[in-house]
Write an enzyme that holds these catalytic residues in place. Structure first.
Site, short mmCIF file in Angstrom:
data_model
loop_
_atom_site.label_atom_id
_atom_site.label_comp_id
_atom_site.label_asym_id
_atom_site.label_seq_id
_atom_site.Cartn_x
_atom_site.Cartn_y
_atom_site.Cartn_z
CG HIS A 382 -1.91 1.36 1.28
ND1 HIS A 382 -3.10 1.39 1.08
CD2 HIS A 382 -1.25 2.56 1.91
CE1 HIS A 382 -3.54 2.47 1.12
NE2 HIS A 382 -2.62 3.17 1.77
CD GLU A 383 1.71 3.53 3.70
OE1 GLU A 383 1.96 4.33 3.21
OE2 GLU A 383 0.72 3.41 4.70
CG HIS A 386 0.45 6.30 -0.86
ND1 HIS A 386 -0.84 6.49 -1.40
CD2 HIS A 386 0.09 5.65 0.42
CE1 HIS A 386 -2.00 6.61 -0.37
NE2 HIS A 386 -1.34 5.81 0.42
CD GLU A 412 -4.53 6.71 1.39
OE1 GLU A 412 -4.44 5.45 1.48
OE2 GLU A 412 -4.14 7.64 1.56
ZN LIG Z 1 -2.51 5.25 2.25
#
Ligand SMILES: [Zn+2]
Length: 611
Positions: A382-383, A386, A412
């Protein structure tokens, strides 16, 4: 049968004693001494043999004999071929046939290491030197090889003691030094040895949510993709780092919370980062080195995967050294495990190309127990996603194009979607639900699971505007990721379930890899601070480019089902303010045949294109 009397000492020389032992006692007739280690200052001599047949080397048939200084054999080992000497033979071949076989074999091998080459470019020349009865060759035109490739005829013995003729190639690629054996028809890679250092990591393989789901850490050996990280994961300049540092990532922990001065990382001179994970130890520090290793592995793996889908140097990826391939270097991801001792958090700070991305993974506390997010691949993926989306949307020189409400939510949503995408399976059904971040919290980090059934996830585009409760970026992200999930399932059915179990391939022939390809393409095609509508149109544009718009209606239907249909309207705001939004379930005229899918029963409702 010859009786072994235990002592050939009268033969004097260790080589002669050992050879007599091998031929008479071990009954291996045809052998060459490959080396003899005899040192007056040491108590033992060691003689190593290579078995041959018809004076051609047998690969995987090694013999060693160890003697004391009195000439007495004190130990030996052998995996010599035990079958009859005339049971297998190299076929009689013309030079032309030998050349064709080797060309086929090199094409196969190059595919095997993901560096495809074309047969036409491969030149094979027979050398005047023989190796016993084996012909030797020099091969040119293997683009990724440094210098000429050498090849020769050998026999190879399988683990089951079966012998077959094979081609042997010795190939230096700069980071790998391969000795490869291929079958004569060039169709099978029988054996590959890499003389280069291999790197091993105890890690949660990408494809699992977290360390409990994967059943602990698994040993990953040289997992890097050579086309994406061509010097491996530990080298940015000339020097190979013997720790979790390299061209794509630098991962450490803070050894001293008070001063933040001393950093710790695992050290290995052989790039062997093996650690165990003890889930019962309440002190996260006990698993710190394993945590760092897993974070390093996941960041690098995602670097390599994203690379194949187009997040390369010119696109603004995170690399210390860009090897003159465009873009700006000096920006590996700098990550920290067990950051901020008390915080339930993970973060990624993405700035423009040329500035390091910063990743922090904290400890998530539930009922007094601390869960190290460095073992939660969903969170790490997830990170780092980004980092991907903020460089691709609006171009690499700007990292502030995901700031409007929809755009932040899309950031997100992509991050969650990439995490669940790595976990998808070819036999998943439409009713599979996905949750992210289930290591510390069994229900996951989001308020709803990713699900195609509106009873299980009711959030639509309109929910964002209608209800203040759903205006947080992570909630907007739920809607976005769920639309992408729906889009994937629609494409999956349209492609009759074609699915690639190797999601690193970026194949546009398979539904899961195709979906990721158009998602990553679309990020580069949408404006700075996009709305969901821009996102939809960019996906349609990417699909038009990649496959002539074959899946336009699959994409549109997914968006229309969740409120981003043809008549949806959204005022674009660059400030983080909520602007007016009109939801729509309608389809453009050329997708009218798909209307039944929008309101169809939500599970199992998609069965490909309506005729
Ligand atoms: Zn996030």
């Amino acid at each position: 049968m010859h009786k072994y009397n235990g002592n050939y000492a009268h033969l004097k020389k260790p080589e002669a004693i050992a050879k007599a032992f091998v031929q008479q006692r071990l009954q291996v007739a045809e052998v060459d001494i490959s080396s003899c280690v005899s040192d007056a200052g040491r108590p033992f001599d060691h003689v190593y043999f290579q078995q041959r047949m018809q004076d051609i080397e047998i690969v995987n048939a090694d013999i060693a004999v160890h003697l004391n200084k009195k000439g007495v054999i004190i130990a030996h080992s052998s995996n010599a071929y035990k079958g009859h000497a005339s049971s297998v033979r190299w076929p009689e071949l013309s030079i032309r046939d030998m050349i064709i076989q080797q060309q086929e074999a090199l094409v196969k091998f190059s595919d095997h290491i993901h560096r495809p080459i074309t047969r036409e470019r491969i030149g094979v020349r027979r050398l005047p030197i023989m190796d016993g009865n084996a012909a030797t060759f020099e091969v040119t035109g293997v683009l990724y090889a440094f210098g000429a490739v050498r090849s020769k005829q050998v026999y190879i013995q399988s683990n089951h003691g079966v012998l077959q003729p094979a081609w042997e190639f010795v190939i230096n690629t700069g980071i790998n030094y391969f000795k490869a054996h291929l079958s004569l028809d060039g169709k099978r890679v029988l054996n590959v040895i890499d003389w280069a250092w291999t790197a091993s990591y105890s890690a949660v393989p990408v494809g699992f949510s977290h360390v409990v789901e994967s059943g602990g850490l698994r040993l990953m050996t040289s997992p890097h993709l050579p086309d994406a990280s061509h010097r491996g994961w530990h080298r940015a300049g000339r020097e190979e780092k013997q720790t979790t540092m390299g061209n794509n990532a630098v991962v450490t922990i803070d050894a001293d919370e008070a001063t933040n001065q001393r950093r710790l990382a695992p050290i290995s001179t052989t790039q062997d980062f093996r650690f165990t994970y003890d889930g019962r130890d309440p002190d996260p520090r006990a698993n710190a080195m394993a945590s760092i290793t897993n974070v390093f592995y996941v960041i690098n793996m995602m670097h390599d995967i994203f690379y194949r889908y187009g997040f390369n140097e010119p696109a603004g990826n995170y690399q210390q050294n860009n090897f003159k391939r465009g873009g700006l270097g000096g920006d590996a991801i700098v990550a920290e495990s067990q950051v901020g001792w008390e915080e339930d958090n993970a973060f990624f700070i993405a700035r423009e190309d040329g500035v390091n991305g910063l990743l922090g993974l904290g400890l998530y506390t539930v009922n007094g127990r601390k869960y190290d997010l460095g073992f939660d691949n969903d969170v790490i993926i997830h990170e780092v996603t980004h980092g991907l989306s903020s460089r691709l949307v609006g171009g690499p020189a700007k990292a502030d194009c995901l700031n409007a409400p929809d755009s932040r939510g899309m950031g997100e949503g992509w991050s969650d979607f990439v995490a669940i995408w790595t976990r998808m399976k070819g036999d998943d059904r439409d009713d599979r639900e996905f949750r992210v971040g289930t290591y510390a919290t069994p229900d996951g980090l989001r308020d709803y699971p990713y699900a195609l059934d509106k009873h299980r996830n009711p959030l639509t585009y309109g929910s964002i505007y209608r209800d203040k409760q759903w205006q947080d970026e992570h909630d907007i992200g739920i809607v976005w990721a769920n639309i992408l999930y729906q889009m994937y399932r629609n494409i999956y059915h349209a492609m009759d379930g074609r699915f690639s179990t190797d999601f690193t391939t970026a194949s546009i022939e398979h539904s899961n890899t195709y979906t990721m390809q158009i998602i990553i393409d679309s990020m580069q095609l949408m404006p700075c601070n996009p709305t969901f509508i821009h996102g939809r149109d960019a996906l349609i544009a990417a699909d038009a480019e990649r496959s002539d718009g074959k899946y336009k209606c699959e994409i549109y239907t997914a968006f229309a089902k969740w409120g981003v249909g043809a008549k949806a309207k959204r005022r674009k705001f660059t400030l983080p303010l909520m602007s007016k939004l009109v939801e729509s379930n309608s389809l453009p005229r050329d997708c009218k045949d798909y209307a039944h899918l929008i309101h169809a029963p939500t599970t199992g409702g998609f069965r490909g294109r309506k005729k």
